[in-house]
Write a protein that holds these residues in place. Sequence first.
Motif, PDB file in Angstrom:
ATOM      1  N   ASN A  89      -2.593 -11.428  -3.244  1.00 26.69           N
ATOM      2  CA  ASN A  89      -2.824 -10.392  -3.740  1.00 26.69           C
ATOM      3  C   ASN A  89      -2.643  -9.104  -3.169  1.00 26.69           C
ATOM      4  OD1 ASN A  89      -4.042 -12.185  -5.813  1.00 26.69           O
ATOM      5  ND2 ASN A  89      -6.027 -12.275  -4.891  1.00 26.69           N
ATOM      6  N   ILE A  90      -2.865  -9.003  -2.253  1.00 26.99           N
ATOM      7  CA  ILE A  90      -2.514  -7.622  -1.462  1.00 26.99           C
ATOM      8  C   ILE A  90      -0.978  -7.606  -1.278  1.00 26.99           C
ATOM      9  CG2 ILE A  90      -2.828  -6.550   0.948  1.00 26.99           C
ATOM     10  CD1 ILE A  90      -5.370  -7.623   1.449  1.00 26.99           C
ATOM     11  N   LYS A  91      -0.374  -8.656  -1.187  1.00 26.13           N
ATOM     12  CA  LYS A  91       1.023  -8.313  -1.105  1.00 26.13           C
ATOM     13  C   LYS A  91       1.613  -7.905  -2.425  1.00 26.13           C
ATOM     14  CE  LYS A  91       3.653 -11.827  -1.255  1.00 26.13           C
ATOM     15  NZ  LYS A  91       4.460 -11.598  -2.524  1.00 26.13           N
ATOM     16  N   GLU A  92       1.322  -8.454  -3.664  1.00 23.13           N
ATOM     17  CA  GLU A  92       1.381  -7.995  -4.868  1.00 23.13           C
ATOM     18  C   GLU A  92       1.034  -6.496  -5.396  1.00 23.13           C
ATOM     19  OE1 GLU A  92       3.385 -10.054  -7.222  1.00 23.13           O
ATOM     20  OE2 GLU A  92       3.739 -10.780  -5.125  1.00 23.13           O
ATOM     21  N   LYS A  93      -0.141  -6.288  -5.037  1.00 23.42           N
ATOM     22  CA  LYS A  93      -0.488  -4.837  -4.999  1.00 23.42           C
ATOM     23  C   LYS A  93       0.327  -3.885  -4.182  1.00 23.42           C
ATOM     24  CE  LYS A  93      -5.373  -5.763  -5.810  1.00 23.42           C
ATOM     25  NZ  LYS A  93      -6.847  -5.422  -5.325  1.00 23.42           N
ATOM     26  N   VAL A  94       0.678  -3.992  -3.048  1.00 22.56           N
ATOM     27  CA  VAL A  94       1.629  -3.223  -2.069  1.00 22.56           C
ATOM     28  C   VAL A  94       3.032  -3.317  -2.698  1.00 22.56           C
ATOM     29  CG1 VAL A  94       2.719  -2.968   0.073  1.00 22.56           C
ATOM     30  CG2 VAL A  94       0.332  -3.703  -0.187  1.00 22.56           C
ATOM     31  N   LYS A  95       3.407  -4.442  -3.208  1.00 28.23           N
ATOM     32  CA  LYS A  95       4.822  -4.594  -4.128  1.00 28.23           C
ATOM     33  C   LYS A  95       4.620  -3.549  -5.174  1.00 28.23           C
ATOM     34  CE  LYS A  95       7.500  -7.870  -6.612  1.00 28.23           C
ATOM     35  NZ  LYS A  95       7.669  -9.217  -6.996  1.00 28.23           N
ATOM     36  N   GLN A  96       3.726  -3.712  -5.785  1.00 28.87           N
ATOM     37  CA  GLN A  96       3.703  -2.652  -7.037  1.00 28.87           C
ATOM     38  C   GLN A  96       3.596  -1.264  -6.617  1.00 28.87           C
ATOM     39  OE1 GLN A  96       3.983  -3.980 -10.393  1.00 28.87           O
ATOM     40  NE2 GLN A  96       4.604  -1.815 -10.688  1.00 28.87           N
ATOM     41  N   GLN A  97       3.241  -1.003  -5.536  1.00 33.17           N
ATOM     42  CA  GLN A  97       2.952   0.445  -5.052  1.00 33.17           C
ATOM     43  C   GLN A  97       4.375   0.832  -4.670  1.00 33.17           C
ATOM     44  OE1 GLN A  97      -1.285   0.073  -2.585  1.00 33.17           O
ATOM     45  NE2 GLN A  97       0.085   2.044  -1.954  1.00 33.17           N
ATOM     46  N   TYR A  98       5.156  -0.082  -4.022  1.00 36.41           N
ATOM     47  CA  TYR A  98       6.535   0.215  -3.603  1.00 36.41           C
ATOM     48  C   TYR A  98       7.454   0.427  -4.953  1.00 36.41           C
ATOM     49  CZ  TYR A  98      11.370  -1.005  -2.171  1.00 36.41           C
ATOM     50  OH  TYR A  98      12.766  -0.796  -1.700  1.00 36.41           O
TER      51      TYR A  98
END
Length: 547
Positions: A89-98
């Motif tokens: 879940n955290i990876k997906e949030k950071v991916k979206q930020q990127y």
Amino acid sequence: MFCYQCEQTAKGTGCTAFGVCGKDPETSALQDLLIYATLGIGQYAHRARQFGSKNHDADIFVTEALFTTITNVDFDPERLKSLLHKAYNIKEKVKQQYLDACRQSEKTPEELSGPATWKPATSLDELVRQGEAVSLENNIKEYGEDIAGLMHLILYGLKGMAAYVDHAQILGQEDDNVYAFFHETLNFLTKGQFTLDELLKTALKCGEVNIRIMELLDKANTGTYGHPVPTAVPITAKKGKAIVVSGHDLKDLDELLKQTEGKGINIYTHGEMLPTHAYPELKKYPHFVGNYGGAWQDQQKEFDAFPGAILMTTNCIQKPKESYKNRIFTSGLVAWPGVTHISDRNFAPVIEAALAAPGFPEDEPEKTIMVGFGHNAVMGVADQVINAVKSGAIRHFFLIGGCDGAKTGRNYYTQLAQMVPQDSVILTLACGKYRFNKLEFGDIGGIPRLLDVGQCNDAYSAIQIAVALANAFNTDVNGLPLSFILSWYEQKAVCILLSLLCLGIKNMRLGPSLPAFVTPAALKVLQDNFNLMTITTPEADLQAILG
């Protein structure tokens, strides 16, 4: 499974059937998968930061995830499963930020592969299969032992650093540059092509950043609980109900001391918690009565005999015996299947277990050991120490410390300490001190010959003391009459070694054996640049040091 991150790894090469630490293959696979997931977070977090986009949840999670996989921390598959889904879940949030940052900057986002594309399976069994597919052994097969060993040296350094970051963050000390380094280095480990030179440089950079981290933790501990002061700690029992606290976490201990006030329960430390008796804001509690037992590897025997409740904070837990499984509790990131976990620092279950247990039936004749010789205490008598060196009263300083363990060969450190000449001072830290800290060493003109600097992270204090002495004598640390004889077991010792190397400290001796992941080629570079040595015999090493 394949794991060679600790000193006691099977046959000195790697645990492949069952961990010497008690880790089963399923848990090992889940921990490998958590590392893989964390690499994926690093890939996106590092890139997002290039656009000024940060995620503090990702910063905290990465350090907690790395810490979770240190030796003797989390053995609970269900907790690991929960962490894996949180990682995604955290990876997906950071991916979206990127992706958002790229879009706003009108840049084309990179198409990332490997850990960045990982998705967790649903069931525990499927997660285990995923973990088996990303074993760290794959790095050895892909890159060879030399490159993979240095990759793992960096990874294990990050794990140790993460433990200290976690402790400091809990007490309110953080540095965004440290989080940036974690993401940058995790991303670096996914790049696919490496040279020995760039890996060694990155490893030494880990050591440099770890000095900053230990500084933060020192500031967190001393800013919250005061500077340690020389303190005589009873190592004998007091009549009454009892709780023993092991691990490293000062806040857990503080909260437990507050919650047990007036309840007729005495609090004891164990293992690396011994130095906490020197902090003014902790030692003020009258029911904080002493230290019980020794280092982590003796806990099964010692906890079995302890007539009260047991609280394990941070790492160092071993498989609990059934005889005390109902009165041992974990907190923070520590976990063992079937052991009650305290997640909110409400220690009521621990207190209830202590009140239900018999406690110690009578007072024992008091014996004490000294702690509390951190950099502030030693610098307070710096003139006395410097004059003793100039007069010849103090001939040499030996730093003998680090991790303890059960593997044979560690009696070397006891014998060495006993053989150190009477005109020399021993600095010690971490649980390796238990090999000799109950022996009598006397003093030199009022200066104790044995100075307990503190926990393993208090290597920062030892460094500050060494640097201050070097400045006083207009030299560098290598020019001092000071020798480092270190023992290691797990990954915090790895990052401390990297810190000492990044400072350029030479002629250190390490034992009882070298890390399995440091191959002959990597060792040769360390020997050529730093003259890093393995211990031999106490007699031979003393002769080589003193001539």
